[in-house]
Each structure stands twice: as structure tokens, then as C-alpha cells.
Design a protein around this motif. Structure first.
Motif, mmCIF file in Angstrom:
data_model
loop_
_atom_site.group_PDB
_atom_site.id
_atom_site.type_symbol
_atom_site.label_atom_id
_atom_site.label_comp_id
_atom_site.label_asym_id
_atom_site.label_seq_id
_atom_site.Cartn_x
_atom_site.Cartn_y
_atom_site.Cartn_z
ATOM 1 N N ILE A 147 0.785 -1.163 -0.061
ATOM 2 C CA ILE A 147 -0.038 0.003 -0.018
ATOM 3 C C ILE A 147 0.852 1.278 -0.007
ATOM 4 O O ILE A 147 0.380 2.241 -0.326
ATOM 5 C CB ILE A 147 -0.921 -0.181 1.121
ATOM 6 N N ALA A 148 2.181 1.113 0.499
ATOM 7 C CA ALA A 148 3.126 2.437 0.584
ATOM 8 C C ALA A 148 3.157 3.188 -0.813
ATOM 9 O O ALA A 148 3.258 4.277 -0.878
ATOM 10 C CB ALA A 148 4.322 1.907 0.866
ATOM 11 N N GLY A 149 3.186 2.257 -2.004
ATOM 12 C CA GLY A 149 3.059 2.955 -3.506
ATOM 13 C C GLY A 149 2.021 3.290 -3.680
ATOM 14 O O GLY A 149 1.686 4.073 -4.888
ATOM 15 N N GLN A 150 0.866 3.213 -3.009
ATOM 16 C CA GLN A 150 -0.432 3.690 -3.620
ATOM 17 C C GLN A 150 -0.981 4.848 -2.537
ATOM 18 O O GLN A 150 -1.971 5.639 -3.111
ATOM 19 C CB GLN A 150 -1.527 2.565 -3.203
ATOM 20 N N LEU A 151 -0.150 5.275 -1.698
ATOM 21 C CA LEU A 151 -0.768 6.393 -1.035
ATOM 22 C C LEU A 151 0.405 7.476 -0.763
ATOM 23 O O LEU A 151 1.491 7.160 -1.093
ATOM 24 C CB LEU A 151 -0.933 5.865 0.463
ATOM 25 N N LYS A 152 -0.098 8.769 -0.839
ATOM 26 C CA LYS A 152 0.939 9.880 -0.598
ATOM 27 C C LYS A 152 1.591 9.828 0.802
ATOM 28 O O LYS A 152 2.620 10.324 0.733
ATOM 29 C CB LYS A 152 0.083 11.107 -0.765
ATOM 30 N N GLY A 153 0.845 9.531 1.982
ATOM 31 C CA GLY A 153 1.420 9.457 3.170
ATOM 32 C C GLY A 153 2.543 8.367 3.552
ATOM 33 O O GLY A 153 2.680 7.544 2.740
#
Length: 446
Positions: free
Chosen positions: A269-275
């Protein structure tokens, strides 16, 4: 209505409990499931496979107005719904509950159309939407919208030092476009009136238009010295619920930080969120302090483990986090968590049941929504064509019920005492669930 539910756990039980008093309910339970709660329900029970055409025939599925497949296995639910539809059930609803299901409601609607299913419900996304709606309203304990957003509902605590703190309601009034529908203090619940003495800590529920609700929160219930909360949140749990909340809040300009215990999921999910997405244990106090949790306006604990969510929430509360929203999958834990000071507690089960009641049954009668663990409801009641015009101030229901909005000729009126109810009006009525029938009777006999 004749309703058939197939499932083996809490969702099936709570659906049956919500529907069995006003409908003829049948439940299909797998043979290997032993749950004494099912024996306490006022329903007809069949045991066996929900995909068995023979069993569905025995359960008279061809005569059902509604069939709901809410078992744990998505594939089984889909097959059961397709079979029920083939056997001429009038309306079928399919639950997709698996953690592996990474879709959205538009995809689900397309899937439903392809299979001839009337509605597909994704409990995880429903829960994420409920939490996101509440988070977006400053300080809200409850938040909802009706009539395409023209009517809003919000529940919030009165803050110390606010305009409402320590005054009689008649001395301060309410902003235009707002109706106060309920005040809660400890175990007491009542409709506010002019002589009501408001106090810090009271939980007020209000209905109104968007401008009125905004004025109510910022000018009357909040301490203006504090100012609005910045839009920042820590989310503990990066599963389908946590990710959906994070993605939605980021779309609305929030700054989000996610803590996820599974390394692979965190990387995914790190690659899909800005934060920032952190791999770690949200119950680790050292980690929470490293991330300055005490300076974070909002913490959202939505792992799949109730005990972990509670521990995270209590640690955050101890560190000074002002707003905490927590997931509790065990129904009995919802009120337990609230009793130890967690303000907002939600479950996928509750979100799923609400989706059925609100989305599927609304057109069947007058149900709009329910709140406070089902203790209060909003009904949509139509005034008869022969009703004489009457001022709201002269209407005194003998039970816990108050008009929150009047719908007339595609217009919405947020009423005051001098507003008049007339023939053909539709009323959004806030009432106690135990008083639903008396409320209907009162407004139908005006």
C-alpha cells in the motif's frame, strides 16, 4: 415481506434480529455450525448448504421477496444468489467479505449486473465510508446525510467554554437551519427544549442543512479558543478498511500516516498512498511516541483484531489524542469499548446490516437510517392528502419523536416552531426505535 437469510455468524444474526419483528424471516445455516443464538430468534430455520437447489426449494425461495447471502465464503454467496435468482426470488443481495477482495462499489455493481444479482455489499468498504464521514466532521461522534446532502445529521459533545456550556437553551437559541433532535447525558436521553440546561460533555444530535450544521458546530458547540482540528490522522491497520479510509481522506486533502504490522501489506500500500506507511506494531508505545501520536488530532484503529484496536485506542487516549475512532468486530465489544471512553466505535457487521436495511428496504416502507446501536431511527413519513395545515409548535407527539426536516415540492425546509406541515409533505422524523409504531400512528392521524 418474506425474507430468507443464509449465513453462519453475527451478520446473519443481527440481520434477523433487525427484520424478524416486522417480516417473515427464514434462515439457512450450514449443518456444522453450532450457535445457540440462532435458537433464540423468532425465525424459521433450515440447515444445509445455501447453494443446494433442493434446500432452497424447501425454504420456499421462489416465494421470497428478498434473499440475502451473507456467509463468510464469497464464492458460495455468489453461487447461492445466482441460484436463488434462477428460482425466482424477487430480490437477491450478495455479501463479498473476503480480505482478498480488492474492488470498489462500481466494480461490485457491474459484477451484480453480470450475474443478475440485485445488489452486492462490500462490508469493509461500507465501514470505511462510515468512518470517513465521521472523521470529516470536526468532533463528530456520528455523521450522516440525506436527500443528496441537503439534510445533514451530526452528533457531537459540547465542549467546555463553548456557547452552549452551562446555559438554558432558550437563552442562547440555535442557528437558523438546525433542529436539535436529542441530548444525551450519562444514561439519560431526551429531546431538548427551551428549559434544557446544556452542559459541557452533553452529546447533542442535530439535523439541519449544511450551513446550519457548520454554524452549530463551530459557533455553539466548540470552544473557539481551540480552533478547528488540523486535517491529520494516524491509521493503525492497513487492511482493506484502513487503506480505503486512508485513500479517501487523502483525496480530501488530509495528511495520513499508516502503521501496518504485515511487512508485505505495508510495502504493497506504500506505493498507492501519498502519506507515510510504517511497518510496525501499533500497540508498541515506543513506536507511537516516536511518531508523536499525542500531537495527532485523530487516531483510527482498524486492524482485524478487537483487542489490539482497544489497546491502541487506550494508549492513544493516554498520550492525549483528542479524537479516536475504533473498529470492533464483536458486536458486544461496541458498547464495551464506548464504556471505557472510546468515543466512536464501528464494525463491518454494523455497516453491513445498515446497508441492507437502508439500501434495500428503504423503498419498502419508511425506514431511512438508525443510530445509537439501533436505539434511534429516522423515518420518512408522508402526510395524507386530507390533512389540515398545522403549525409544528402545536404538534406534540406523545412519544420520543421530532420532525427534523420537511420535504415539499423538491424543496427542503429545516423547520422552526412556526413552520406549517401540510397535506402531501414528507417528514424526516427522528424517533426512538421502541416508539416507531406510535410515531407512525401519531403522524398518520393528524
Amino acid at each position: 415481506m418474506k425474507i430468507t437469510i443464509s449465513g453462519e455468524d453475527t451478520i446473519a444474526v443481527r440481520l434477523a434480529e433487525a427484520l424478524m419483528h416486522e417480516h417473515e424471516v427464514t434462515i439457512i445455516i450450514p449443518k456444522n455450525v453450532e450457535n445457540p443464538v440462532f435458537d433464540t430468534l423468532n425465525v424459521q430455520t433450515f440447515r444445509g448448504s445455501q447453494t443446494s437447489s433442493k434446500l432452497l426449494k424447501e425454504a420456499c425461495i421462489f416465494d421470497a421477496d428478498l434473499f440475502v447471502a451473507c456467509g463468510k465464503a464469497d464464492e458460495t454467496n455468489l453461487v447461492a444468489c445466482a441460484e436463488a435468482k434462477r428460482m425466482r426470488a424477487k430480490k437477491v443481495v450478495c455479501f463479498l467479505r473476503g480480505q482478498a477482495v480488492q474492488t470498489n462499489e462500481n466494480d461490485a455493481a457491474q459484477l451484480a449486473k453480470t450475474l443478475g444479482i440485485d445488489k452486492v455489499i462490500l462490508p469493509a468498504l461500507r465501514l470505511a465510508k462510515e468512518i470517513q464521514k465521521i472523521v470529516m466532521v470536526p468532533g463528530a461522534l456520528e455523521a450522516d446525510a440525506f436527500e443528496n446532502g441537503k439534510v445533514r445529521l451530526v452528533k457531537r459533545r459540547i465542549e467546555a467554554g463553548s456557547r452552549f456550556d452551562g446555559v438554558l437553551l432558550k437563552d442562547v437559541g440555535v442557528p437558523e437551519g438546525v433542529v436539535l433532535t436529542m441530548c444525551e447525558r450519562d444514561a439519560e436521553r431526551y429531546i431538548p427544549h427551551g428549559e434544557t440546561l446544556l452542559q459541557a460533555g452533553d452529546k447533542l444530535t442535530a439535523m439541519g442543512n449544511i450551513g446550519g450544521i457548520e454554524r452549530l458546530i463551530r459557533r455553539y458547540m466548540a470552544n473557539t479558543d481551540v480552533g478547528p482540528d488540523p486535517r491529520r490522522a494516524i491509521i493503525v491497520g492497513g487492511g482493506s478498511v484502513g487503506f480505503a479510509i486512508a485513500e479517501s481522506l487523502e483525496d480530501h486533502g488530509w495528511k495520513i500516516k499508516v502503521i501496518e504490522s504485515d511487512r508485505q501489506r505495508a510495502e504493497e500500500i506504500a506505493g498507492q498512498l501519498k502519506g507515510l506507511v510504517l511497518h510496525g506494531d501499533g500497540t508498541n508505545l515506543s513506536l507511537l511516541r516516536e511518531e508523536n501520536v499525542g500531537d495527532t488530532p485523530v487516531l483510527i484503529a482498524v486492524t482485524s483484531n478487537d483487542e489490539k484496536n482497544l489497546l491502541v485506542s487506550l494508549l492513544a487516549k493516554e498520550e492525549g489524542v483528542k479524537r479516536i475512532l475504533t473498529r470492533a468486530e464483536n458486536y458486544t465489544n461496541e458498547q464495551l469499548f464506548e464504556s471505557v471512553g472510546i468515543d466512536v466505535v464501528r464494525s463491518t457487521t454494523g455497516a453491513a446490516v445498515t446497508a441492507v436495511l437502508r439500501g434495500v428496504l428503504r423503498s419498502e416502507r419508511d425506514f431511512m437510517a438508525e443510530f445509537n446501536h439501533g436505539d434511534v431511527r429516522i423515518l420518512r413519513l408522508r402526510m395524507a392528502e386530507n390533512v389540515e395545515p398545522v403549525e409544528l409548535s402545536k404538534m406534540s407527539a406523545p412519544v420520543f419523536a421530532i420532525v427534523g426536516a420537511i420535504l415539499r415540492d423538491e424543496k427542503v425546509v429545516i423547520p422552526q416552531g412556526k413552520d406549517v406541515v401540510q397535506a402531501g409533505d414528507e417528514l424526516l422524523v427522528f424517533c426512538q426505535t421502541t416508539h416507531v409504531e406510535q410515531t407512525r400512528e401519531f403522524f398518520n392521524n393528524l
